[in-house]
Write a protein that holds these residues in place. Structure first.
Motif, mmCIF file in Angstrom:
data_model
loop_
_atom_site.group_PDB
_atom_site.id
_atom_site.type_symbol
_atom_site.label_atom_id
_atom_site.label_comp_id
_atom_site.label_asym_id
_atom_site.label_seq_id
_atom_site.Cartn_x
_atom_site.Cartn_y
_atom_site.Cartn_z
ATOM 1 N N ALA A 169 41.280 -0.878 43.851
ATOM 2 C CA ALA A 169 40.812 0.201 42.972
ATOM 3 C C ALA A 169 41.858 1.308 42.982
ATOM 4 C CB ALA A 169 39.466 0.745 43.457
ATOM 5 N N ILE A 193 41.253 -2.583 39.389
ATOM 6 C CA ILE A 193 40.243 -1.766 38.717
ATOM 7 C C ILE A 193 40.763 -0.334 38.719
ATOM 8 C CG2 ILE A 193 37.835 -1.013 38.772
ATOM 9 C CD1 ILE A 193 37.452 -3.519 40.748
ATOM 10 N N VAL A 212 40.239 -4.054 34.863
ATOM 11 C CA VAL A 212 39.022 -3.310 34.522
ATOM 12 C C VAL A 212 39.407 -1.839 34.453
ATOM 13 C CG1 VAL A 212 36.677 -2.731 35.247
ATOM 14 C CG2 VAL A 212 37.626 -4.987 35.795
ATOM 15 N N ILE A 225 32.484 -0.537 40.365
ATOM 16 C CA ILE A 225 33.470 -1.173 41.255
ATOM 17 C C ILE A 225 32.758 -2.203 42.139
ATOM 18 C CG2 ILE A 225 35.047 -0.783 43.216
ATOM 19 C CD1 ILE A 225 35.839 1.878 41.878
ATOM 20 N N GLU A 228 32.116 -5.302 40.103
ATOM 21 C CA GLU A 228 33.346 -6.064 39.819
ATOM 22 C C GLU A 228 33.891 -6.761 41.062
ATOM 23 O OE1 GLU A 228 34.737 -6.689 36.980
ATOM 24 O OE2 GLU A 228 33.538 -5.376 35.699
#
Ligand code: NAD
Ligand code: ZN
Length: 344
Positions: A169, A193, A212, A225, A228
């Protein structure tokens, strides 16, 4: 004489001035600046925010991300030949302090930053210590060579994280966050992400390969998150925004035992849920300061030589005379990297 963009006096703005070409010490080199990119720090100096007021002493030529041709060398220079094409590490380190002597020169306690503590590169010429020059292959155009310095921040943030096969992330798609996307991909990330409020920058993130793309204004970022990542949370957090809410959400969305690289700089102290966000999670949290000397620079060069294409992130190239427009673009938060061309 040369033209330079100078913070002439305390207060907002800057002005183009004619001034003498810098003198060289015995171990300095003189660079004719081909490109100088604008960093958030330059915007702080330009707008004269509280940080700049406390740190910068006008008159100062600012700018610290640059590349160019070596047109003169001091009498004791040995490593950098005349005519070389170089970028530069912006941190001039002492080489003598505890950190420098322990292989941690990137956190030298006596660091001087080009364009902050000593004259910088928004000028036709800049003088730097030979030790700060990074020899660069001419196949990389000036707008790429100059961004090796901020790209290095992204490389350093990613290099200390276990990215191979991981869900990553990334918060904040400013230029540094955008650089981090292809670096994470090249490092073997399973899923990337990203979180960013600016629509233009979300679009750039998709273009750079994010899987994403979330908007913190409209999306429930932590929930998304988790969704995903099969309910686990992100294996790795790369925090490139400095925004307090983003740091909190990033730690909340991190899985148990995850790794967080914190690079974004908050403008004031941040309140965090350390118990649930870090301690009970057994998370590893690492602060990222600048680039490791010189490990990060070699790695950055390696990514570029492998064919990584950063050109979509360079959204604007402008002559130095259009500095006002350039700083407006940076302040808008809609641009990628904005590059000034002091010598045409
Ligand atoms: P930038 O300001 O262009 O990028 C920050 C991005 O974060 C912006 O696009 C902004 O829209 C986004 N953002 C704001 N709120 C957010 C939120 N809630 N969630 C997700 N994103 C959010 O800056 P940059 O030049 O890309 O640098 C990134 C950060 O790194 C800055 O904080 C900068 O000061 C810092 N920095 C740190 C070092 C270091 O050595 N640690 C070096 C250079 C820059
Ligand atoms: Zn030192």
């Amino acid at each position: 004489m040369m033209t330079a963009l100078c913070k002439a006096r305390p207060g907002p703005g800057a002005e183009l001035v004619d001034m003498p070409v810098p003198n060289l010490g015995p171990r300095d080199i003189l660079i004719k600046v081909r490109a100088a990119s604008i960093c958030g720090t330059d915007l702080h100096i330009y707008s004269w925010d509280p940080w700049a007021q406390g740190r910068v002493h006008p008159p100062l030529v600012f700018g610290h991300e640059f590349c160019g041709d070596v047109v003169a060398v001091g009498s004791d220079v040995t490593r950098v030949p005349l005519g070389s094409y170089v970028a530069a590490e912006s941190h001039v380190v002492c080489g003598e302090c505890y950190e420098c002597r322990h292989g941690m020169a990137h956190i030298c306690r006596y660091v001087q930053i080009l364009g902050v503590d000593r004259p910088g590169a928004f000028a036709e010429y800049v003088a730097i210590p030979e030790q700060n020059a990074w020899l660069t292959d001419r196949r990389f155009p000036p707008e790429i060579a100059t961004v090796q310095e901020p790209m290095g921040n992204a490389v350093h943030s990613a290099a200390v994280a276990p990215i191979a096969g991981a869900n990553v992330a990334i918060f904040g798609m400013g230029p540094i966050g955008l650089f981090t996307v292809p670096i994470a991909r090249a490092s073997g990330a399973a899923r990337i992400i990203v979180v960013e409020p600016s629509e233009d920058r979300r679009r750039l993130a998709t273009r750079m390969g994010a899987d994403v793309v979330l908007d913190p204004v409209t999306d429930d970022v932590v929930r998304r998150i988790r969704e995903e990542t099969g309910g686990e949370g992100a294996d790795v957090l790369l925090e490139m925004s400095g925004n307090a809410a983003a740091i909190r959400q990033g730690l909340e969305a991190l899985r148990f035992g995850g790794h967080a690289s914190l690079l974004g700089i908050p403008s004031r102290p941040v309140e965090l849920d350390l118990a649930d966000g870090v301690i009970f999670k057994g998370a590893t949290v690492m602060g990222i300061a600048g680039r490791k000397l010189w490990d990060t620079w070699y790695q950055t060069r390696g990514y570029l030589e492998s064919g990584m294409d950063l050109s979509p992130i360079i959204t604007h190239k402008l002559p130095l005379s259009e500095y006002e427009r350039a700083f407006d673009l940076v302040a808008s938060g809609r641009s990628g990297k904005v590059v000034l061309l002091p010598t045409g």
